[in-house]
Design a protein around this motif. Structure first.
Motif, mmCIF file in Angstrom:
data_model
loop_
_atom_site.group_PDB
_atom_site.id
_atom_site.type_symbol
_atom_site.label_atom_id
_atom_site.label_comp_id
_atom_site.label_asym_id
_atom_site.label_seq_id
_atom_site.Cartn_x
_atom_site.Cartn_y
_atom_site.Cartn_z
ATOM 1 N N LEU A 153 0.982 -1.440 0.075
ATOM 2 C CA LEU A 153 -0.070 -0.077 0.256
ATOM 3 C C LEU A 153 1.034 1.344 -0.172
ATOM 4 O O LEU A 153 0.326 2.004 -0.475
ATOM 5 N N ALA A 154 1.946 1.517 0.941
ATOM 6 C CA ALA A 154 2.428 2.818 1.066
ATOM 7 C C ALA A 154 3.395 2.723 -0.904
ATOM 8 O O ALA A 154 3.748 4.202 -0.721
ATOM 9 N N TYR A 155 3.527 1.321 -0.740
ATOM 10 C CA TYR A 155 4.615 1.695 -2.403
ATOM 11 C C TYR A 155 3.985 1.691 -4.072
ATOM 12 O O TYR A 155 3.950 3.073 -4.234
ATOM 13 N N GLU A 156 2.389 1.627 -2.951
ATOM 14 C CA GLU A 156 1.652 1.297 -4.768
ATOM 15 C C GLU A 156 0.107 2.120 -4.618
ATOM 16 O O GLU A 156 0.337 3.529 -5.775
ATOM 17 N N LYS A 157 -0.214 3.214 -3.242
ATOM 18 C CA LYS A 157 -1.186 4.160 -3.384
ATOM 19 C C LYS A 157 -0.652 5.558 -3.454
ATOM 20 O O LYS A 157 0.621 5.846 -2.521
ATOM 21 N N PRO A 158 -0.486 6.444 -4.567
ATOM 22 C CA PRO A 158 -0.406 7.869 -4.594
ATOM 23 C C PRO A 158 -0.095 8.542 -4.189
ATOM 24 O O PRO A 158 0.584 9.369 -2.972
#
Length: 297
Positions: A153-158
């Motif tokens: 989530l931390a990587y993919e969520k803008p």
């Protein structure tokens, strides 16, 4: 590994410097490779150790462990995690690299390795040591699978930014043991719990707003125990009736009793499978009345 006999200068070389320099080396390499975002796995240890935080106020992402307090109290692990995350934060400000930090607390769940780490060792000792007394302190637990989801989530969520505390449950040791006891009633749990100091709490609200959810704590604890059993970190013991009385014996003792040769000290898991097969055959032959099988170590 840090030991009580080590001097602060040795700890600096063996624990603090590698944590800080290793983090910075990775971040610099990411900048050179034009990586858009880096997710750094920090720790709840970089959040929780702050004596100046207002008493009774839940700690959120704005709270940092006090490095001088860590030094004075010899909390070297907390110090290493705090300094490494702080350096990542400062590097992000200087370089413009998008760095998101995730701070998991006590991580449990299925293990990839076959050796115990500090997190799994807590559960192993609670299950097998049979302490006369044990402090009923607060455990801040998160499942390793939920940590992996949080990192994605931390990587993919803008919209992900800054810092995220990753904690699923705050549970007292006694309540944790009761969950274990329900699933594994014959383990050698602490006999008595004593109340310790009141402990402050952490909040995972920011991460949950990002979309993170957590599996039930019972699932985490049961899967942790099963993982330890499969790795041979919690050995099998068996309860049976021999000569009219109830007996508790380790798997090696049972193998010796049954006259089995070729038991493996290096692979207790294979011993367990071998013993289970032999015991099943013995029960069918009327040679042993098996009551239950447990894994306690």
């Amino acid at each position: 590994m840090v030991t009580p006999s080590m001097e602060p200068s040795e700890i600096l070389v063996q624990l603090i410097e590698p944590a800080v320099k290793g983090t910075l080396n990775v971040l610099k390499a990411c900048s050179e490779a034009n990586v858009k975002r880096v997710v750094v796995v920090s720790s709840g240890a970089a959040v929780s150790l702050n004596p100046e935080w207002p008493k009774g106020q839940v700690k959120d992402e704005t709270c940092w462990s006090d490095t001088e307090y860590c030094r004075r109290t010899n909390n070297w692990y907390c110090l290493s995690k705090t300094k490494a995350e702080s350096e990542a934060f400062e590097y992000a400000k200087r370089s413009g690299l998008d760095v998101v930090r995730v701070c998991p607390t006590h991580v449990l769940g299925p293990m990839l390795q076959s050796t115990a780490n500090a997190s799994s060792l807590v559960l192993i000792k609670l299950s097998k040591e049979g302490y006369d007394e044990f402090e009923n302190n607060l455990r801040m637990i998160v499942d390793v699978r939920d940590v992996a989801e949080a990192l994605l989530l931390a990587y993919e969520k803008p919209e992900a930014e800054g810092r995220y505390i990753c904690i699923a449950y705050m549970i007292k040791s006694q309540d944790l043991v009761e969950i274990l006891r329900k699933n594994y009633p014959n383990y050698n749990y602490p006999k008595k719990f004593t109340e310790g100091k009141e402990e402050e709490k952490l909040s995972s609200e920011k991460l949950q707003k990002l979309g993170c959810s957590y599996r039930p704590i019972e699932e985490t604890l049961v899967d942790s125990i099963e993982s330890c059993r499969q790795a041979g970190l919690l050995y099998y013991m068996y309860v049976g009736t021999v000569g009219g009385g109830t007996q508790l014996a380790s798997q090696s003792a049972c193998l010796n009793l049954l006259g089995v040769k070729g038991a493996s000290k290096e692979s207790p898991g294979s011993n367990s499978r071998l013993l289970a097969t032999i015991v099943a055959g013995s029960v069918l032959a009327g040679e042993l009345s098996l009551m239950s099988a447990i894994a306690v170590g």
